[in-house]
Design a protein around this motif. Structure first.
Motif, mmCIF file in Angstrom:
data_model
loop_
_atom_site.group_PDB
_atom_site.id
_atom_site.type_symbol
_atom_site.label_atom_id
_atom_site.label_comp_id
_atom_site.label_asym_id
_atom_site.label_seq_id
_atom_site.Cartn_x
_atom_site.Cartn_y
_atom_site.Cartn_z
ATOM 1 N N MET A 285 -35.573 17.141 -26.974
ATOM 2 C CA MET A 285 -35.649 15.688 -27.049
ATOM 3 C C MET A 285 -34.965 15.145 -28.293
ATOM 4 O O MET A 285 -34.341 14.078 -28.249
ATOM 5 C CB MET A 285 -37.115 15.249 -27.015
ATOM 6 N N THR A 286 -35.025 15.869 -29.396
ATOM 7 C CA THR A 286 -34.557 15.340 -30.678
ATOM 8 C C THR A 286 -33.339 16.077 -31.230
ATOM 9 O O THR A 286 -33.020 15.936 -32.406
ATOM 10 C CB THR A 286 -35.694 15.382 -31.709
ATOM 11 N N LYS A 287 -32.650 16.827 -30.378
ATOM 12 C CA LYS A 287 -31.426 17.468 -30.845
ATOM 13 C C LYS A 287 -30.229 16.570 -30.528
ATOM 14 O O LYS A 287 -30.322 15.677 -29.671
ATOM 15 C CB LYS A 287 -31.260 18.833 -30.190
ATOM 16 N N PRO A 288 -29.100 16.772 -31.216
ATOM 17 C CA PRO A 288 -27.906 15.960 -30.929
ATOM 18 C C PRO A 288 -27.283 16.358 -29.600
ATOM 19 O O PRO A 288 -26.571 17.352 -29.492
ATOM 20 C CB PRO A 288 -26.986 16.262 -32.115
ATOM 21 N N THR A 289 -27.558 15.570 -28.570
ATOM 22 C CA THR A 289 -27.143 15.909 -27.213
ATOM 23 C C THR A 289 -25.752 15.388 -26.871
ATOM 24 O O THR A 289 -24.935 16.095 -26.293
ATOM 25 C CB THR A 289 -28.168 15.336 -26.203
ATOM 26 N N LEU A 290 -25.470 14.136 -27.223
ATOM 27 C CA LEU A 290 -24.214 13.500 -26.822
ATOM 28 C C LEU A 290 -23.659 12.720 -27.999
ATOM 29 O O LEU A 290 -24.323 11.821 -28.530
ATOM 30 C CB LEU A 290 -24.474 12.551 -25.641
ATOM 31 N N HIS A 291 -22.446 13.040 -28.414
ATOM 32 C CA HIS A 291 -21.824 12.349 -29.540
ATOM 33 C C HIS A 291 -21.611 10.879 -29.200
ATOM 34 O O HIS A 291 -21.112 10.540 -28.125
ATOM 35 C CB HIS A 291 -20.484 13.015 -29.882
ATOM 36 N N ILE A 292 -21.987 9.995 -30.124
ATOM 37 C CA ILE A 292 -21.815 8.556 -29.936
ATOM 38 C C ILE A 292 -20.497 8.132 -30.565
ATOM 39 O O ILE A 292 -20.241 8.413 -31.739
ATOM 40 C CB ILE A 292 -22.998 7.789 -30.548
ATOM 41 N N THR A 293 -19.678 7.446 -29.802
ATOM 42 C CA THR A 293 -18.298 7.176 -30.212
ATOM 43 C C THR A 293 -17.985 5.689 -30.347
ATOM 44 O O THR A 293 -16.819 5.323 -30.512
ATOM 45 C CB THR A 293 -17.331 7.793 -29.182
ATOM 46 N N THR A 294 -19.003 4.836 -30.305
ATOM 47 C CA THR A 294 -18.780 3.389 -30.390
ATOM 48 C C THR A 294 -19.065 2.877 -31.797
ATOM 49 O O THR A 294 -19.806 3.500 -32.562
ATOM 50 C CB THR A 294 -19.678 2.643 -29.392
ATOM 51 N N VAL A 295 -18.525 1.718 -32.124
ATOM 52 C CA VAL A 295 -18.707 1.163 -33.458
ATOM 53 C C VAL A 295 -20.119 0.640 -33.654
ATOM 54 O O VAL A 295 -20.637 0.611 -34.770
ATOM 55 C CB VAL A 295 -17.668 0.054 -33.727
ATOM 56 N N ALA A 296 -20.774 0.212 -32.570
ATOM 57 C CA ALA A 296 -22.126 -0.315 -32.647
ATOM 58 C C ALA A 296 -22.826 -0.068 -31.315
ATOM 59 O O ALA A 296 -22.180 0.247 -30.306
ATOM 60 C CB ALA A 296 -22.115 -1.809 -32.973
ATOM 61 N N GLN A 297 -24.144 -0.193 -31.320
ATOM 62 C CA GLN A 297 -24.911 0.034 -30.109
ATOM 63 C C GLN A 297 -24.653 -1.050 -29.056
ATOM 64 O O GLN A 297 -24.632 -0.776 -27.869
ATOM 65 C CB GLN A 297 -26.409 0.073 -30.447
ATOM 66 N N PHE A 298 -24.457 -2.272 -29.534
ATOM 67 C CA PHE A 298 -24.185 -3.387 -28.639
ATOM 68 C C PHE A 298 -22.887 -4.077 -29.039
ATOM 69 O O PHE A 298 -22.523 -4.073 -30.213
ATOM 70 C CB PHE A 298 -25.348 -4.389 -28.673
ATOM 71 N N THR A 300 -23.317 -3.350 -24.888
ATOM 72 C CA THR A 300 -23.191 -2.236 -23.974
ATOM 73 C C THR A 300 -21.779 -2.219 -23.398
ATOM 74 O O THR A 300 -21.179 -3.263 -23.198
ATOM 75 C CB THR A 300 -24.220 -2.377 -22.840
ATOM 76 N N LEU A 301 -21.262 -1.021 -23.135
ATOM 77 C CA LEU A 301 -19.917 -0.831 -22.581
ATOM 78 C C LEU A 301 -18.820 -1.196 -23.570
ATOM 79 O O LEU A 301 -17.662 -1.424 -23.184
ATOM 80 C CB LEU A 301 -19.734 -1.616 -21.276
ATOM 81 N N ALA A 302 -19.161 -1.231 -24.862
ATOM 82 C CA ALA A 302 -18.138 -1.469 -25.872
ATOM 83 C C ALA A 302 -17.114 -0.335 -25.838
ATOM 84 O O ALA A 302 -17.446 0.813 -25.507
ATOM 85 C CB ALA A 302 -18.766 -1.550 -27.254
ATOM 86 N N PRO A 303 -15.855 -0.619 -26.164
ATOM 87 C CA PRO A 303 -14.842 0.442 -26.170
ATOM 88 C C PRO A 303 -15.182 1.541 -27.167
ATOM 89 O O PRO A 303 -15.861 1.304 -28.171
ATOM 90 C CB PRO A 303 -13.560 -0.297 -26.579
ATOM 91 N N GLU A 304 -14.706 2.731 -26.887
ATOM 92 C CA GLU A 304 -14.885 3.839 -27.822
ATOM 93 C C GLU A 304 -13.891 3.705 -28.972
ATOM 94 O O GLU A 304 -12.776 3.219 -28.803
ATOM 95 C CB GLU A 304 -14.680 5.168 -27.102
ATOM 96 N N LEU A 305 -14.309 4.155 -30.141
ATOM 97 C CA LEU A 305 -13.438 4.145 -31.308
ATOM 98 C C LEU A 305 -12.417 5.273 -31.227
ATOM 99 O O LEU A 305 -12.668 6.303 -30.592
ATOM 100 C CB LEU A 305 -14.267 4.320 -32.574
ATOM 101 N N PRO A 306 -11.283 5.128 -31.906
ATOM 102 C CA PRO A 306 -10.386 6.277 -32.067
ATOM 103 C C PRO A 306 -11.136 7.424 -32.746
ATOM 104 O O PRO A 306 -12.039 7.187 -33.557
ATOM 105 C CB PRO A 306 -9.272 5.734 -32.965
ATOM 106 N N VAL A 307 -10.767 8.640 -32.426
ATOM 107 C CA VAL A 307 -11.500 9.801 -32.933
ATOM 108 C C VAL A 307 -11.634 9.772 -34.448
ATOM 109 O O VAL A 307 -12.696 10.083 -35.004
ATOM 110 C CB VAL A 307 -10.795 11.103 -32.472
ATOM 111 N N ALA A 308 -10.584 9.372 -35.134
ATOM 112 C CA ALA A 308 -10.609 9.382 -36.602
ATOM 113 C C ALA A 308 -11.623 8.412 -37.177
ATOM 114 O O ALA A 308 -12.068 8.580 -38.319
ATOM 115 C CB ALA A 308 -9.219 9.057 -37.138
ATOM 116 N N LYS A 309 -12.015 7.400 -36.409
ATOM 117 C CA LYS A 309 -12.950 6.390 -36.904
ATOM 118 C C LYS A 309 -14.369 6.598 -36.392
ATOM 119 O O LYS A 309 -15.276 5.853 -36.771
ATOM 120 C CB LYS A 309 -12.458 4.996 -36.518
ATOM 121 N N GLN A 310 -14.581 7.592 -35.559
ATOM 122 C CA GLN A 310 -15.919 7.834 -35.019
ATOM 123 C C GLN A 310 -16.814 8.485 -36.068
ATOM 124 O O GLN A 310 -16.368 9.331 -36.846
ATOM 125 C CB GLN A 310 -15.832 8.750 -33.797
#
Length: 393
Positions: A285-298, A300-310
């Protein structure tokens, strides 16, 4: 060799020092800090709890619960909002421990018929989405319980946020994070309408109540009691306008919980120490399951950041967000609406957490300061959590 040995010890001591947790401040010191934050933000009411070594060590309430000036107490019922998601995820992990759910089995395997054949019409009368809208999109068959809990189903936050009020999948399920209460409600549907031969067909309200009863959370429910209890908090919005409290008449995994600071502190302590879960499920439940790649949580459906900025230290867990900070790994969950501001921040080191519930959304501007005061520098990513959308989830 002596030089290498000295450098090794220096690095070791530096690492230990960076992970060292500060001493938890005294109750009076916490009270003074909360009072200061409330004065700066204008917040009318707030409640705070501290967990240390997996046990509740401090609980206090501040300010007022309504426009009449009635005091907010540690037993005042407050809206849990999206903290419900963490409670639901905990309940799902118990079903996994019992062998009734596999996190990586597609949800269709648990239903008697295809998801798209269930007859919800999309009216607001239903707590479920119009799943028939996915009839021409077979990607729903790839969705798993894990994807529902780590926000990677591809759904908008809720179906009724779509311009045409139609449920749709926006990206390949499982490939990225995009905050979605809809995924949690879908998993609730699977649990409640799933195949009885697989141990499902269960009432989520009953499942969570069993945990509330076990933990002594006597004033917590997933449905609104409609004003039957006098000690209930109203709320204030970001303009300082008071609003009477109303609630959900139906159990909704995405956010229908009503609780108190005393009750929610008991759940937070249980989660911190893994009470009620196998060690494997607590870790899952508390392990890092999925890398978050957006600049903010909201939004929703915000574009993903370039890899260098994630951010490299930010992940979805299951029902919580996982981060790495100066004191090691931690996890947290927020809960907000126009008048509600809640946060739960936990550090694995010493099983320490701080929990805050507020009936005034303006208080969340002081959350970062209060978390730092109680727990020290944690690295909790509040700039990602709130961004420019504070109070909108």
């Amino acid at each position: 060799m002596k030089l290498k040995h000295s450098l090794f010890l220096l690095c070791l001591f530096s690492l230990v020092g960076s992970l060292a947790a500060q001493t938890i401040p005294s109750g009076p010191a916490i009270d003074a800090e909360v009072s200061s934050v409330m004065a700066k933000t204008g917040a009318k009411g707030m409640a705070l709890a501290v967990i240390d070594h997996g046990k509740v060590s401090y609980v206090h309430a501040y300010g007022i619960r309504d426009a009449k000036g009635d005091p907010l107490t540690t037993d005042t019922i407050m809206y849990g909002a999206s903290l419900t998601k963490a409670v639901f995820a905990y309940t799902v992990m118990q079903l996994a421990d019992e062998g009734k759910l596999n996190l990586d089995t597609p949800i269709g395997n648990y239903l008697e018929k295809p998801l798209t054949s269930y007859g919800f019409d999309g009216a607001f009368k239903s707590k479920y989405a119009p799943y028939k809208d996915l009839a021409d999109d077979p990607r729903w068959m790839k969705i798993t319980p894990r994807m529902c809990l780590d926000h990677s189903t591809g759904f908008n936050n809720f179906w009724f946020m779509e311009p045409d009020y139609k449920l749709r999948i926006h990206f390949e399920p499982g490939t990225r994070f995009s905050y979605s209460g809809e995924g949690f409600d879908l998993l609730q549907f699977v649990i409640e309408h799933g195949r009885t031969d697989k141990g499902l067909g269960l009432d989520v309200g009953d499942l969570t109540k069993a945990n509330f009863d076990r933990l002594g959370m006597t004033r917590t429910t997933l449905t609104w009691t409609g004003g039957k209890d006098a000690n209930v908090a109203d709320g204030w919005n970001d303009q300082g306008q008071a609003h009477p409290r109303s609630g959900h008449g139906r159990v909704r995994a995405a956010g229908s919980m009503n609780t108190t600071i005393s009750d929610m502190a008991k759940f937070t302590a249980a989660l911190a120490r893994g009470d009620g879960l196998s060690a494997a499920s607590r870790a899952e439940m508390t392990k890092p399951t999925l890398h978050i790649t957006t600049v903010a949580q909201f939004p929703t459906l915000a574009p993903e950041l370039p890899v260098a900025k994630q951010r490299k230290d930010l992940y979805a867990g299951l029902g919580v967000i996982v981060f790495n900070g100066p004191q090691g790994r931690g996890f947290y969950k927020g809960g907000h609406d126009e008048q509600t501001a809640n946060t739960m921040v936990c550090l694995n080191t010493r099983q320490r957490c701080v929990l805050m519930l507020s009936n005034d959304v303006r208080s969340e501007k002081g959350f970062s300061e209060l978390v730092r005061f109680v727990l020290g520098d944690t690295g909790v990513p509040y700039e990602w959590e709130y961004g420019d959308y504070a109070g909108k989830s």
